[in-house]
Motif scaffolding. Structure first.
Motif, PDB file in Angstrom:
ATOM      1  N   THR A   1     -43.562 -13.255  26.795  1.00  0.00           N
ATOM      2  CA  THR A   1     -44.158 -14.424  27.442  1.00  0.00           C
ATOM      3  C   THR A   1     -45.660 -14.253  27.619  1.00  0.00           C
ATOM      4  OG1 THR A   1     -42.097 -14.905  28.616  1.00  0.00           O
ATOM      5  CG2 THR A   1     -44.111 -15.850  29.513  1.00  0.00           C
ATOM      6  N   VAL A   2     -46.082 -13.113  28.114  1.00  0.00           N
ATOM      7  CA  VAL A   2     -47.502 -12.870  28.356  1.00  0.00           C
ATOM      8  C   VAL A   2     -48.269 -12.808  27.037  1.00  0.00           C
ATOM      9  CG1 VAL A   2     -49.155 -11.200  29.259  1.00  0.00           C
ATOM     10  CG2 VAL A   2     -47.095 -11.730  30.557  1.00  0.00           C
ATOM     11  N   ALA A   3     -47.727 -12.088  26.050  1.00  0.00           N
ATOM     12  CA  ALA A   3     -48.415 -11.967  24.762  1.00  0.00           C
ATOM     13  C   ALA A   3     -48.566 -13.330  24.097  1.00  0.00           C
ATOM     14  CB  ALA A   3     -47.654 -11.008  23.861  1.00  0.00           C
ATOM     15  N   ALA A   4     -47.522 -14.156  24.146  1.00  0.00           N
ATOM     16  CA  ALA A   4     -47.583 -15.478  23.523  1.00  0.00           C
ATOM     17  C   ALA A   4     -48.620 -16.364  24.207  1.00  0.00           C
ATOM     18  CB  ALA A   4     -46.207 -16.132  23.571  1.00  0.00           C
ATOM     19  N   TYR A   5     -48.735 -16.260  25.513  1.00  0.00           N
ATOM     20  CA  TYR A   5     -49.700 -17.087  26.230  1.00  0.00           C
ATOM     21  C   TYR A   5     -51.128 -16.746  25.817  1.00  0.00           C
ATOM     22  CZ  TYR A   5     -52.695 -18.759  29.964  1.00  0.00           C
ATOM     23  OH  TYR A   5     -53.706 -19.353  30.669  1.00  0.00           O
ATOM     24  N   PHE A   6     -51.477 -15.456  25.794  1.00  0.00           N
ATOM     25  CA  PHE A   6     -52.840 -15.076  25.438  1.00  0.00           C
ATOM     26  C   PHE A   6     -53.120 -15.333  23.968  1.00  0.00           C
ATOM     27  CE2 PHE A   6     -52.697 -12.658  29.421  1.00  0.00           C
ATOM     28  CZ  PHE A   6     -53.947 -13.008  29.930  1.00  0.00           C
TER      29      PHE A   6
ATOM     30  N   TYR B   1     -61.429 -18.149  33.772  1.00  0.00           N
ATOM     31  CA  TYR B   1     -60.671 -17.059  34.399  1.00  0.00           C
ATOM     32  C   TYR B   1     -59.650 -17.588  35.404  1.00  0.00           C
ATOM     33  CZ  TYR B   1     -59.657 -12.854  37.109  1.00  0.00           C
ATOM     34  OH  TYR B   1     -59.025 -11.832  37.748  1.00  0.00           O
ATOM     35  N   HIS B   2     -60.092 -18.414  36.322  1.00  0.00           N
ATOM     36  CA  HIS B   2     -59.185 -18.897  37.374  1.00  0.00           C
ATOM     37  C   HIS B   2     -58.083 -19.781  36.797  1.00  0.00           C
ATOM     38  CE1 HIS B   2     -61.628 -17.173  40.538  1.00  0.00           C
ATOM     39  NE2 HIS B   2     -62.711 -17.713  39.995  1.00  0.00           N
ATOM     40  N   ASP B   3     -58.435 -20.624  35.828  1.00  0.00           N
ATOM     41  CA  ASP B   3     -57.409 -21.451  35.185  1.00  0.00           C
ATOM     42  C   ASP B   3     -56.418 -20.586  34.412  1.00  0.00           C
ATOM     43  OD1 ASP B   3     -58.610 -23.704  36.188  1.00  0.00           O
ATOM     44  OD2 ASP B   3     -59.784 -24.098  34.373  1.00  0.00           O
ATOM     45  N   THR B   4     -56.956 -19.543  33.773  1.00  0.00           N
ATOM     46  CA  THR B   4     -56.077 -18.639  33.024  1.00  0.00           C
ATOM     47  C   THR B   4     -55.090 -17.951  33.951  1.00  0.00           C
ATOM     48  OG1 THR B   4     -57.775 -18.250  31.344  1.00  0.00           O
ATOM     49  CG2 THR B   4     -56.015 -16.608  31.540  1.00  0.00           C
ATOM     50  N   ARG B   5     -55.571 -17.489  35.077  1.00  0.00           N
ATOM     51  CA  ARG B   5     -54.683 -16.808  36.033  1.00  0.00           C
ATOM     52  C   ARG B   5     -53.593 -17.754  36.520  1.00  0.00           C
ATOM     53  NH1 ARG B   5     -53.736 -16.176  41.311  1.00  0.00           N
ATOM     54  NH2 ARG B   5     -53.139 -14.113  42.069  1.00  0.00           N
TER      55      ARG B   5
ATOM     56  N   LEU C   1     -51.158 -18.494  33.623  1.00  0.00           N
ATOM     57  CA  LEU C   1     -50.337 -17.315  33.336  1.00  0.00           C
ATOM     58  C   LEU C   1     -49.257 -17.149  34.402  1.00  0.00           C
ATOM     59  CD1 LEU C   1     -49.750 -14.756  31.720  1.00  0.00           C
ATOM     60  CD2 LEU C   1     -51.448 -13.570  33.130  1.00  0.00           C
ATOM     61  N   THR C   2     -49.626 -17.335  35.653  1.00  0.00           N
ATOM     62  CA  THR C   2     -48.646 -17.237  36.742  1.00  0.00           C
ATOM     63  C   THR C   2     -47.519 -18.238  36.552  1.00  0.00           C
ATOM     64  OG1 THR C   2     -50.347 -16.465  38.274  1.00  0.00           O
ATOM     65  CG2 THR C   2     -48.335 -17.372  39.235  1.00  0.00           C
ATOM     66  N   ASP C   3     -47.873 -19.457  36.171  1.00  0.00           N
ATOM     67  CA  ASP C   3     -46.856 -20.494  35.962  1.00  0.00           C
ATOM     68  C   ASP C   3     -45.938 -20.132  34.792  1.00  0.00           C
ATOM     69  OD1 ASP C   3     -47.943 -21.886  38.060  1.00  0.00           O
ATOM     70  OD2 ASP C   3     -49.136 -23.227  36.795  1.00  0.00           O
ATOM     71  N   LYS C   4     -46.520 -19.617  33.707  1.00  0.00           N
ATOM     72  CA  LYS C   4     -45.710 -19.244  32.545  1.00  0.00           C
ATOM     73  C   LYS C   4     -44.724 -18.129  32.900  1.00  0.00           C
ATOM     74  CE  LYS C   4     -47.583 -21.616  29.028  1.00  0.00           C
ATOM     75  NZ  LYS C   4     -46.829 -22.452  28.064  1.00  0.00           N
ATOM     76  N   VAL C   5     -45.224 -17.090  33.579  1.00  0.00           N
ATOM     77  CA  VAL C   5     -44.367 -15.957  33.943  1.00  0.00           C
ATOM     78  C   VAL C   5     -43.278 -16.403  34.913  1.00  0.00           C
ATOM     79  CG1 VAL C   5     -44.329 -13.760  35.162  1.00  0.00           C
ATOM     80  CG2 VAL C   5     -46.121 -14.224  33.489  1.00  0.00           C
TER      81      VAL C   5
END
Length: 598
Positions: free
Chosen positions: A407-412, A428-432, A435-439
């Motif tokens: 999941t994390v690798a696919a997002y980045f 940065y803040h949008d990415t965090r 990423l939190t939502d995806k995980v």
């Protein structure tokens, strides 16, 4: 006389026979009788030792209790010590005479004969030749016919505390080919061999285990017991670890995988076997099987802080953590190979040809009810059909790698292909948040509790890009500082405006109060006097009116005074035709006094 002599002889012979036939068995011994003359026993099973008075060794014995009488010359008596079984041992009995076994049994059937002390009852009751089912308990002595029975001393079976003993039956009926274990029979922890055989006990591995910290009087010719003391001689791969009680540490749950049971139905919607009641957390596997328990991963888990005496031939226990896990994406060292995040390497993103390293950590908790599903889906190590406690990180490592890591690798990978370096860094803040939502979405599908997703710094491989980031950061910091100074200046201006307005309101209130008290004209006159008092004039001016005072003023002061008078007159709205204000005594003295202080 002729009659007396034969009578005396007869009495003498009778007395001698009585004395010669007298038998006294020494204390602690048993007397074994042999008949020298007479017919043999008609039953061929009793050729050497017979239960009656036929020729040969008699099954009955003489005990050391008073006098016994046997026919002289016909009988002889052998005195042998009684059999003593020491404490911590059992007596394994073999019969040299008796019936022949015809049904393939390895042991002679049990016959009630007072622990083999009544040989006659043994033979007449159908006792069989060979090793006997019953044993002699330790710490006791027995009056046994050693011509009929031989006794071999064997140590009692001991199972050390904290371990279990596994049992294999050497005798009994043959189980079916697809039957992994022998039928369970209540037999006093395998100490009652007769109950085991009469209850339909079967050869091979048994479901029940022997609890630790106890001794057992088990016939080694009927049962083989595997303990930690002799497990090295086992031929099926058992080790001491398999025989230890299963203890679940704090912060873990034990997922049970049963190695025997019914096949799951074809219409089963899950690979986890449903809960089965009554088996005391798999301590009674025969109850589990009788109630329809299925083979494989079980829904019921073992709670932490408890020890379980489980049969390693029947059950395997996988440890799954229920504590908070902190998983990190970084370069792993050799000593981290068994960590749950061992397969999570550092995230490297290629953006516009630049390689950026990303620091990430994820905190999560696995509920106890979810653990069986993880083991079922992601498996464990192969242990050649053996159970026991298995602290295997493989299921968790596979879950972390295949669910969280993917999941994390696919997002980045996705955002790297759609962003520039500047955009990637500035988001940065949008990415965090994304990423939190995806995980969270990925883990909640498995029922995992997501606690915290932490996104660290982005570090470039290229030193020049790193230097550019530093310059950009310094410029942004300078701009931020200037913006802060501008905002501070604006705030100071607003403060000055508030202070001016405050002073204006204070003066206006003072003037309003003075006018209300003295009247407009008097208030104006008092203000004129206050202005005069501010001028720098000689300490003494001759004359009694104000004209002399005015003449002493410099021209600039006169102009300023006139200007202020006009302002006061305008402020107080004193018109040309207004009446002269009525001066108080103090005011008159201020204008007509002989002298005026500055």
């Amino acid at each position: 006389m002729d009659v007396v002599i034969p009578l005396v002889v007869l009495v003498g012979v009778a007395a001698w026979v009585g004395w010669a036939g007298r038998v006294v068995v020494p204390s602690g011994h048993v007397g074994i009788i042999t008949r020298r003359f007479g017919p043999t026993h008609p039953d061929p099973a009793f050729k050497q030792i017979n239960p009656t008075g036929a020729r040969g060794v008699l099954a009955r014995t003489l005990l050391p209790s008073g006098f016994h009488w046997l026919t002289p010359f016909i009988h002889s008596v052998e005195y042998v010590p009684r059999v003593h079984v020491p404490v911590g041992m059992i007596g394994l009995v073999s019969a040299t005479e008796g019936r022949t076994r015809t049904d393939g049994r390895a042991l002679g059937r049990h016959v009630e004969c007072r622990s083999f002390q009544d040989g006659q009852a043994f033979l007449l009751g159908g006792g069989e030749q060979g090793v006997q089912l019953a044993t002699l308990a330790g710490g006791q002595s027995y009056y046994i016919n050693t011509r009929l029975f031989t006794v071999r001393m064997m140590p009692r079976t001991y199972v050390p505390a904290g371990t279990v003993g596994l049992v294999q039956a050497k005798d009994g009926t043959v189980r079916q080919a697809d039957q992994r274990f022998g039928r369970h029979v209540e037999c006093d922890n395998f100490q009652d061999g007769q109950a085991f055989l009469l209850g339909g006990g079967q050869q091979g591995r048994q479901l029940a285990v022997l609890g630790g910290g106890a001794y057992y009087d088990i016939n080694p010719e009927l049962f083989e017991v595997v303990t930690v003391d002799n497990v090295a001689a086992s031929r099926d791969g058992l080790t001491e670890a398999h025989l230890k009680e299963v203890s679940i540490e704090e912060g873990y749950t034990g997922v049970v995988v049963t190695l025997d049971g019914a096949e799951p139905g074809r219409d089963a919607t899950t690979t986890v076997a449903p809960w089965v009641n009554g088996h005391r957390s798999f301590r009674l596997p025969w109850v589990f099987l009788a109630n329809g328990g299925c083979r494989g991963v079980q829904e019921e888990t073992l709670g932490e802080g408890t020890s379980y005496a489980l049969n390693p031939w029947f059950a395997r226990v996988m440890l799954i953590p229920t504590r908070v896990l902190i998983l990190k994406w970084h370069k792993k060292h050799t000593d981290e190979a068994t960590n749950y995040d061992a397969d999570l390497g550092q995230i490297t993103v290629n953006v516009q040809g630049y390689r950026l390293h990303v620091e990430i950590s994820q905190n999560l908790r696995i509920p106890r009810s979810i653990a069986p599903r993880l083991v079922s889906q992601f498996g464990g190590v192969r242990t050649q059909g053996l159970g026991g406690l298995v602290d295997d990180p493989a299921p968790m490592q596979r879950f972390v790698r295949d669910v969280l890591g993917v999941t994390v690798a696919a997002y980045f990978s996705e955002i790297a292909t759609t962003s520039s370096v500047r955009e990637f860094l500035n988001r940065y803040h949008d990415t965090r948040k994304d990423l939190t939502d995806k995980v969270k979405h990925a883990l909640e599908r498995w029922g995992i509790e997501v606690l915290d997703t932490r996104l660290g710094n982005f570090m470039p491989d290229d030193p020049s890009l790193h230097a550019a980031f530093k310059e950009q950061f310094a410029a942004e910091m300078q701009g931020d500082r200037l913006e802060v100074e501008v905002e501070n200046a604006k705030l100071k201006d607003r403060i000055d405006e508030y202070e001016a307005q405050k002073e204006f309101r204070r003066v206006a209130l003072d003037l309003k109060a003075e006018v209300a008290l003295l009247g407009p004209e008097n208030a104006a006159m008092i203000r004129i006097v206050r202005e005069f008092a501010k001028f720098d004039v000689p300490d003494y001016i001759g004359g009694g009116d104000i004209s002399a005072y005015v003449q002493a003023l410099p021209m600039s002061a006169m102009q300023d005074l006139l200007s202020r008078l006009r302002e006061l007159r305008s402020d107080q709205q004193i018109g040309p035709g207004a009446s002269r204000p009525k001066l108080t005594k103090d005011t008159d003295s201020a204008f007509n006094g002989d002298s005026m202080a500055p």
